[in-house]
Design a protein around this motif. Structure first.
Motif, PDB file in Angstrom:
ATOM      1  N   SER A   1     -10.515   1.186   9.397  1.00 18.60           N
ATOM      2  CA  SER A   1     -11.933   0.823   9.395  1.00 18.60           C
ATOM      3  C   SER A   1     -12.245  -0.196   8.298  1.00 18.60           C
ATOM      4  O   SER A   1     -13.189  -0.971   8.407  1.00 18.60           O
ATOM      5  N   LEU A   2     -11.448  -0.191   7.232  1.00 16.81           N
ATOM      6  CA  LEU A   2     -11.643  -1.154   6.156  1.00 16.81           C
ATOM      7  C   LEU A   2     -11.070  -2.523   6.501  1.00 16.81           C
ATOM      8  O   LEU A   2     -11.324  -3.499   5.806  1.00 16.81           O
ATOM      9  N   GLY A   3     -10.287  -2.579   7.584  1.00 13.96           N
ATOM     10  CA  GLY A   3      -9.715  -3.857   7.996  1.00 13.96           C
ATOM     11  C   GLY A   3      -8.432  -4.201   7.274  1.00 13.96           C
ATOM     12  O   GLY A   3      -8.118  -5.382   7.065  1.00 13.96           O
ATOM     13  N   VAL A   4      -7.648  -3.179   6.895  1.00  9.59           N
ATOM     14  CA  VAL A   4      -6.376  -3.431   6.218  1.00  9.59           C
ATOM     15  C   VAL A   4      -5.421  -4.147   7.171  1.00  9.59           C
ATOM     16  O   VAL A   4      -5.259  -3.750   8.327  1.00  9.59           O
ATOM     17  N   ASP A   5      -4.814  -5.207   6.694  1.00  8.84           N
ATOM     18  CA  ASP A   5      -3.906  -6.029   7.491  1.00  8.84           C
ATOM     19  C   ASP A   5      -2.655  -5.230   7.855  1.00  8.84           C
ATOM     20  O   ASP A   5      -1.992  -4.646   6.986  1.00  8.84           O
ATOM     21  N   ASP A   6      -2.316  -5.220   9.137  1.00 11.31           N
ATOM     22  CA  ASP A   6      -1.125  -4.496   9.591  1.00 11.31           C
ATOM     23  C   ASP A   6       0.160  -5.081   9.018  1.00 11.31           C
ATOM     24  O   ASP A   6       1.203  -4.420   9.015  1.00 11.31           O
ATOM     25  N   GLN A   7       0.083  -6.336   8.556  1.00  4.71           N
ATOM     26  CA  GLN A   7       1.277  -6.991   8.028  1.00  4.71           C
ATOM     27  C   GLN A   7       1.592  -6.576   6.588  1.00  4.71           C
ATOM     28  O   GLN A   7       2.681  -6.855   6.085  1.00  4.71           O
ATOM     29  N   VAL A   8       0.631  -5.934   5.919  1.00  7.94           N
ATOM     30  CA  VAL A   8       0.869  -5.506   4.538  1.00  7.94           C
ATOM     31  C   VAL A   8       1.858  -4.339   4.534  1.00  7.94           C
ATOM     32  O   VAL A   8       1.637  -3.342   5.219  1.00  7.94           O
ATOM     33  N   PRO A   9       2.946  -4.446   3.780  1.00 12.37           N
ATOM     34  CA  PRO A   9       3.923  -3.349   3.746  1.00 12.37           C
ATOM     35  C   PRO A   9       3.279  -2.052   3.261  1.00 12.37           C
ATOM     36  O   PRO A   9       2.478  -2.059   2.326  1.00 12.37           O
ATOM     37  N   GLN A  10       3.634  -0.960   3.928  1.00 12.38           N
ATOM     38  CA  GLN A  10       3.136   0.348   3.520  1.00 12.38           C
ATOM     39  C   GLN A  10       4.310   1.292   3.292  1.00 12.38           C
ATOM     40  O   GLN A  10       5.258   1.314   4.076  1.00 12.38           O
ATOM     41  N   VAL A  11       4.215   2.037   2.202  1.00  9.85           N
ATOM     42  CA  VAL A  11       5.215   3.039   1.867  1.00  9.85           C
ATOM     43  C   VAL A  11       4.514   4.390   1.843  1.00  9.85           C
ATOM     44  O   VAL A  11       3.396   4.506   1.352  1.00  9.85           O
ATOM     45  N   GLU A  12       5.161   5.399   2.380  1.00  3.48           N
ATOM     46  CA  GLU A  12       4.560   6.734   2.416  1.00  3.48           C
ATOM     47  C   GLU A  12       5.311   7.665   1.476  1.00  3.48           C
ATOM     48  O   GLU A  12       6.533   7.781   1.551  1.00  3.48           O
ATOM     49  N   LEU A  13       4.556   8.294   0.570  1.00  3.97           N
ATOM     50  CA  LEU A  13       5.136   9.247  -0.367  1.00  3.97           C
ATOM     51  C   LEU A  13       4.741  10.665   0.024  1.00  3.97           C
ATOM     52  O   LEU A  13       3.554  10.976   0.092  1.00  3.97           O
TER      53      LEU A  13
ATOM     54  N   ILE B   1       0.862  -1.185   0.000  1.00 10.21           N
ATOM     55  CA  ILE B   1       0.000   0.000   0.000  1.00 10.21           C
ATOM     56  C   ILE B   1       0.897   1.233   0.000  1.00 10.21           C
ATOM     57  O   ILE B   1       1.776   1.376   0.857  1.00 10.21           O
ATOM     58  N   VAL B   2       0.683   2.097  -0.984  1.00  6.94           N
ATOM     59  CA  VAL B   2       1.449   3.334  -1.095  1.00  6.94           C
ATOM     60  C   VAL B   2       0.548   4.492  -0.683  1.00  6.94           C
ATOM     61  O   VAL B   2      -0.429   4.796  -1.362  1.00  6.94           O
ATOM     62  N   HIS B   3       0.873   5.098   0.437  1.00 11.01           N
ATOM     63  CA  HIS B   3       0.098   6.225   0.967  1.00 11.01           C
ATOM     64  C   HIS B   3       0.692   7.514   0.402  1.00 11.01           C
ATOM     65  O   HIS B   3       1.787   7.926   0.788  1.00 11.01           O
ATOM     66  N   VAL B   4      -0.035   8.131  -0.532  1.00  9.59           N
ATOM     67  CA  VAL B   4       0.418   9.362  -1.174  1.00  9.59           C
ATOM     68  C   VAL B   4      -0.111  10.565  -0.392  1.00  9.59           C
ATOM     69  O   VAL B   4      -1.319  10.690  -0.190  1.00  9.59           O
ATOM     70  N   ARG B   5       0.789  11.423   0.040  1.00 16.01           N
ATOM     71  CA  ARG B   5       0.405  12.626   0.788  1.00 16.01           C
ATOM     72  C   ARG B   5       0.790  13.883   0.032  1.00 16.01           C
ATOM     73  O   ARG B   5       1.837  13.931  -0.618  1.00 16.01           O
ATOM     74  N   ASP B   6      -0.051  14.898   0.108  1.00 18.61           N
ATOM     75  CA  ASP B   6       0.310  16.221  -0.401  1.00 18.61           C
ATOM     76  C   ASP B   6       1.059  16.929   0.722  1.00 18.61           C
ATOM     77  O   ASP B   6       0.457  17.515   1.622  1.00 18.61           O
ATOM     78  N   ILE B   7       2.390  16.830   0.688  1.00 19.52           N
ATOM     79  CA  ILE B   7       3.194  17.356   1.790  1.00 19.52           C
ATOM     80  C   ILE B   7       3.217  18.881   1.795  1.00 19.52           C
ATOM     81  O   ILE B   7       3.612  19.503   2.776  1.00 19.52           O
ATOM     82  N   SER B   8       2.751  19.498   0.689  1.00 15.11           N
ATOM     83  CA  SER B   8       2.717  20.962   0.631  1.00 15.11           C
ATOM     84  C   SER B   8       1.462  21.529   1.286  1.00 15.11           C
ATOM     85  O   SER B   8       1.366  22.741   1.499  1.00 15.11           O
ATOM     86  N   HIS B   9       0.490  20.671   1.595  1.00 14.44           N
ATOM     87  CA  HIS B   9      -0.769  21.139   2.164  1.00 14.44           C
ATOM     88  C   HIS B   9      -0.589  21.454   3.654  1.00 14.44           C
ATOM     89  O   HIS B   9       0.023  20.669   4.384  1.00 14.44           O
ATOM     90  N   PRO B  10      -1.111  22.582   4.122  1.00 16.63           N
ATOM     91  CA  PRO B  10      -0.959  22.937   5.546  1.00 16.63           C
ATOM     92  C   PRO B  10      -1.536  21.897   6.500  1.00 16.63           C
ATOM     93  O   PRO B  10      -1.098  21.786   7.642  1.00 16.63           O
ATOM     94  N   GLU B  11      -2.528  21.145   6.042  1.00 16.71           N
ATOM     95  CA  GLU B  11      -3.172  20.147   6.892  1.00 16.71           C
ATOM     96  C   GLU B  11      -2.755  18.726   6.528  1.00 16.71           C
ATOM     97  O   GLU B  11      -3.506  17.771   6.754  1.00 16.71           O
ATOM     98  N   SER B  12      -1.553  18.578   5.990  1.00 18.08           N
ATOM     99  CA  SER B  12      -1.103  17.266   5.506  1.00 18.08           C
ATOM    100  C   SER B  12      -1.141  16.199   6.594  1.00 18.08           C
ATOM    101  O   SER B  12      -1.563  15.063   6.357  1.00 18.08           O
ATOM    102  N   GLU B  13      -0.720  16.546   7.803  1.00 21.12           N
ATOM    103  CA  GLU B  13      -0.687  15.550   8.881  1.00 21.12           C
ATOM    104  C   GLU B  13      -2.094  15.128   9.282  1.00 21.12           C
ATOM    105  O   GLU B  13      -2.360  13.941   9.517  1.00 21.12           O
ATOM    106  N   ALA B  14      -3.011  16.086   9.360  1.00 22.76           N
ATOM    107  CA  ALA B  14      -4.394  15.759   9.698  1.00 22.76           C
ATOM    108  C   ALA B  14      -5.018  14.891   8.601  1.00 22.76           C
ATOM    109  O   ALA B  14      -5.764  13.950   8.883  1.00 22.76           O
TER     110      ALA B  14
END
Length: 407
Positions: free
Chosen positions: A293-305, A269-282
């Motif tokens: 809430s969707l039940g995504v498995d914690d074992q699935v590798p996640q990458v944050e962009l 899972i690749v989590h794409v973030r708009d890091i330029s947005h003032p509310e990016s963390e929220a």
């Protein structure tokens, strides 16, 4: 309009609400305002003075539709529409209208209609005649009066049953497609993120596809999937999904569960973030909440962009790169310029365990189909003919080998 929320700065929330309004091309936004609201009035939402003040403003600016970025009860909606002489949509109603306008696939259209009907059932008011829907109408929802309300409820229930049957057929078709993909053991890489984070732009850059990519909320509403060979040599199925958003209507979370199943089936899972947005963390917290809430498995590798680094000034961009470099799972990138994408793709390959290796094969002459497949995929480095067959040196991944063995 935006009533003040504790968890988010009012001006940022209002900016997002205006962006939502702009996502419907046939709406013209003539003004916006934050309404300080200590507590909601049960019958009218706002106090008498504020209602009168807003009524004068709406009349002066010839407003036909008022959007309230928050929950509005059926009673409040009916009373405010009567008092102001306008149509009114709350946040859920607006998002549903956007989804109605954007859904492209048969499944998406059915899911939106079901979500819309579930929402309308709680209100039983006239359909939104100020918004012309391109696909399918829900205009049978009738008028006032107890008898009419009961008739409307029955009509909605019957329509929901019919739509569920149609959706079941569509979902079964998707399951067949998913099963077919499973036989071709390509891993799935799912792009997720807050709406307008740049997922579709990234998808287009990596695949050469022409997915709608605009600076607009909810530009993508149906998952788009493409088989793509990454620069590292790994073949994956890349999935571009609907953007998440804070306070996503519960009707839509349920209705789009089948669409979001691609995320549940993902190998990365690749989590794409708009890091330029003032509310990016929220925004990132909202995405993580929905994934949980969707039940995504914690074992699935996640990458944050951390995307849109090109929108930062030099000092901010350098600081962002330094922060990202301190975490192996975070990459500062620009889907527009391509900065940082090579390192990100290498990380995806590592997450999949898809390192390429060389191997020597002897392929009998009667296995021309397998030989042709190897050349088609560009996996052959050298070839020679021997008494026993073709002597090949291939450079491939474990996934390539598994598919070759299955031929």
């Amino acid at each position: 309009m935006k009533s003040v929320q504790d968890r988010r700065k009012a001006d940022m929330a209002l900016e997002e609400a205006v962006s939502l309004a702009h996502a419907l091309p046939h709406l013209e936004v003539v003004g916006q305002t934050v309404v300080p609201l200590k507590r909601a009035h049960p019958g009218m939402l706002f106090g008498k003075g504020k209602i009168a003040e807003l009524k004068d403003r709406f009349k002066a600016e010839e407003v036909d539709l008022v959007l309230v970025d928050g929950p509005v009860s059926p009673v409040q909606q009916r009373n405010l529409e009567k008092e102001w002489g306008v149509k009114l949509l709350d946040r859920t109603g607006l998002i549903l209208e956007i989804f109605s306008d954007r859904a492209a696939t048969r499944e998406g259209v059915l899911q939106v209609e079901m979500a819309h009907l579930s929402y309308q059932r709680t209100r039983l008011v006239r359909a939104w005649t100020h918004l012309e829907r391109q696909r399918g109408g829900l205009g049978f929802v009738g008028g006032p009066g107890e008898t009419q309300i009961e008739a409307d409820r029955r009509a909605i229930d019957e329509q929901l049953v019919r739509l569920r049957r149609q959706l079941d057929k569509v979902v079964k078709t998707r399951e067949l497609h998913r099963a077919a993909r499973a036989k071709v053991p390509y891993p799935i890489v799912a792009l997720v993120g807050y709406t307008n984070a740049g997922k579709s732009t990234l998808f287009n850059r990596l695949t050469g596809a022409e997915v709608l990519a605009k600076d607009m909320l909810f530009a993508t509403l149906d998952p788009t999937m493409r088989q793509v060979e990454l620069p590292t040599g790994t073949t994956v199925i890349l999935s571009d999904t609907v953007g998440f958003i804070s306070d996503l209507p519960t009707e839509l979370v349920a209705a789009f569960r089948a669409t979001l199943e691609e995320v549940l089936a993902a190998d990365v899972i690749v989590h794409v973030r708009d890091i330029s947005h003032p509310e990016s963390e929220a925004q990132a917290r909202d995405v993580r909440t929905i994934l949980n809430s969707l039940g995504v498995d914690d074992q699935v590798p996640q990458v944050e962009l951390w995307n849109k680094i090109d929108r930062l000034d030099d000092e901010q961009a350098d600081a962002t790169r330094n922060r990202a470099n301190r975490d192996d799972g975070i990459f500062a990138v620009s889907a527009i310029t391509g900065e940082g994408l090579d390192a990100f793709l290498d990380a995806v390959t590592r997450s999949l365990g898809e390192e390429k290796r060389r191997e020597d094969l002897i392929l009998p002459y009667n296995q021309g189909r397998k030989r042709a497949w190897l050349f088609e995929k560009g996996l052959v480095e050298t070839e020679a003919q021997t008494e026993d067959g073709y002597a090949l040196t291939v450079h491939w991944t474990a996934t390539d080998k598994a598919r070759f063995d299955a031929l």
